[in-house]
Design an enzyme around this catalytic site. Structure first.
Site, PDB file in Angstrom:
ATOM      1  N   GLY A 266      32.887  30.793   1.300  1.00 32.76           N
ATOM      2  CA  GLY A 266      33.090  31.398   2.603  1.00 32.76           C
ATOM      3  C   GLY A 266      34.300  30.810   3.291  1.00 32.76           C
ATOM      4  CB  ALA A 267      37.816  31.440   2.929  1.00 30.56           C
ATOM      5  N   GLY A 268      35.843  31.770   6.029  1.00 30.83           N
ATOM      6  CA  GLY A 268      35.984  32.059   7.444  1.00 30.83           C
ATOM      7  C   GLY A 268      36.266  30.775   8.208  1.00 30.83           C
ATOM      8  CB  SER A 269      36.393  30.008  11.814  1.00 28.15           C
ATOM      9  OG  SER A 269      35.119  30.522  12.169  1.00 28.15           O
TER      10      SER A 269
ATOM     11  N   GLY B 246      33.385  27.889   7.354  1.00 31.31           N
ATOM     12  CA  GLY B 246      33.498  27.398   5.992  1.00 31.31           C
ATOM     13  C   GLY B 246      34.770  26.602   5.789  1.00 31.31           C
TER      14      GLY B 246
ATOM     15  CE  LYS C 250      23.912  29.022  17.251  1.00 28.99           C
ATOM     16  NZ  LYS C 250      25.363  29.247  17.383  1.00 28.99           N
TER      17      LYS C 250
END
Length: 332
Positions: free
Chosen positions: A9-12, A14, A191
């Protein structure tokens, strides 16, 4: 030899965790599903789309080859959106080393069955899989910038929790361990729903009193559901409960809060999501939490109203009025 870690996962988030592990001396391989995005990451040695300016350490590499990444280490960390969690597990199942060791930093419920992500892991990979969930009050940008942060790693195995924590723990990033993997996951998923509620209230122009009331009563809702599902009360007063709830309800780095702000200001859900242009976990978490509450007969009035706003086009002002019109009752 230094430890190694595969991050999917190369999102923010990850990317931030991959940077943190690499800074901590861990040889890290980060996978992303989009080859074009990964090519840019390789060329720039940073994730300019999500974390511009946070340079990759030399021991952090990136790849779009899933088999290469999963085979790189016996430690595999998933940081994919919750809706991609199930299919990612299915894809890596044939590649995983033995014994299977899976940790995840994804926050949300499974959209297929409304289950906790730990239940999806057992369903797909089996009971013998070592599992751990990472959660807590964390914004990716601040972790990537090396600002002081604290999180929780929860696992039924004390040994595995300690091993996962050691990959990230240092003087700027404190990692606590817990055995309550259920409570940590419920806190991390629910949350986000309350952050949408807080954003709506602020978008409507209500004040700090309203926000504080939403956070406090929202925590009560999370605890009710979490305890029924098997979580421990103390967990919800810690980093993965109250800590994460305060963070996401009060700071505009939260995508869920920003989505609520836009809804409160009169924008549609589609317009708000398009502006944010990243996964907003609280939307579908609201649906799954609402359905779980109905199934287990748990009272979650704020969650119910957010569900009605998101999925039944209830005007945000009417949702607030519905909450205020509820019968007077004891606090506890």
């Amino acid at each position: 030899m230094p430890p190694s870690l595969s991050v999917l996962g190369a999102g923010s988030w990850g990317t931030a965790l991959a940077i943190q592990a690499a800074r901590n001396g861990c040889n890290t391989l980060l996978w992303g599903h989009n080859p074009q995005h990964i090519q840019v990451l390789q060329q720039m040695a940073e994730n300019q789309r999500y974390l511009s300016g946070a340079a990759f350490p030399s021991n952090l590499r990136v790849t779009s080859d899933l088999q290469e990444c999963v085979s790189f280490s016996s430690f595999v960390l998933l940081s994919v959106p919750s809706h991609a969690f199930r299919v990612t597990l299915q894809n890596i199942k044939p590649i995983l080393q033995h014994p299977k060791q899976i940790a995840w930093a994804s926050k949300g419920f499974d959209r297929v069955q409304g289950a906790l992500l730990s239940e999806v892991v057992v369903e797909i990979l089996g009971q013998d899989t070592l599992t751990a969930a990472l959660s807590g009050p964390t914004f990716a940008r601040e972790v990537a910038d090396g600002l002081p942060t604290a999180i929780t790693v929860a696992s039924k195995s004390d040994v595995f929790a300690t091993q996962v924590a050691a990959l990230f723990h240092n003087h700027r990033f404190r990692v606590y361990t817990s055995r309550d993997i259920i409570g940590v996951q419920v806190g991390g998923a629910c949350k986000n729903v309350l952050a949408i509620a807080a954003g709506i209230a602020d978008g409507l122009g209500f004040g700090a009193n309203t926000r504080a009331a939403l956070i406090t009563r929202g925590l009560t809702e999370i605890m009710r559901l979490g305890i029924v599902l098997g979580g421990q009360p103390d967990t919800f007063m810690g980093l993965a409960g109250l800590g994460d709830l305060i963070l996401t309800c009060t700071d505009n780095q939260s995508r869920n809060r920003r989505l609520g702000l836009a809804l409160g200001q009169g924008k549609t859900l589609e317009q708000a999501a398009q502006e944010i242009d990243q996964s907003v976990e609280g939307v579908y978490a609201a649906r799954e939490a609402y359905l779980l509450a109905k199934k287990h007969q748990v009272e979650m009035p704020i969650t119910e109203q957010i569900y009605q706003v998101l999925f039944n086009n209830l005007p945000p002002k009417q949702a607030v009025q519905n909450l205020l019109a509820r019968d007077q009752k004891p606090e506890n």
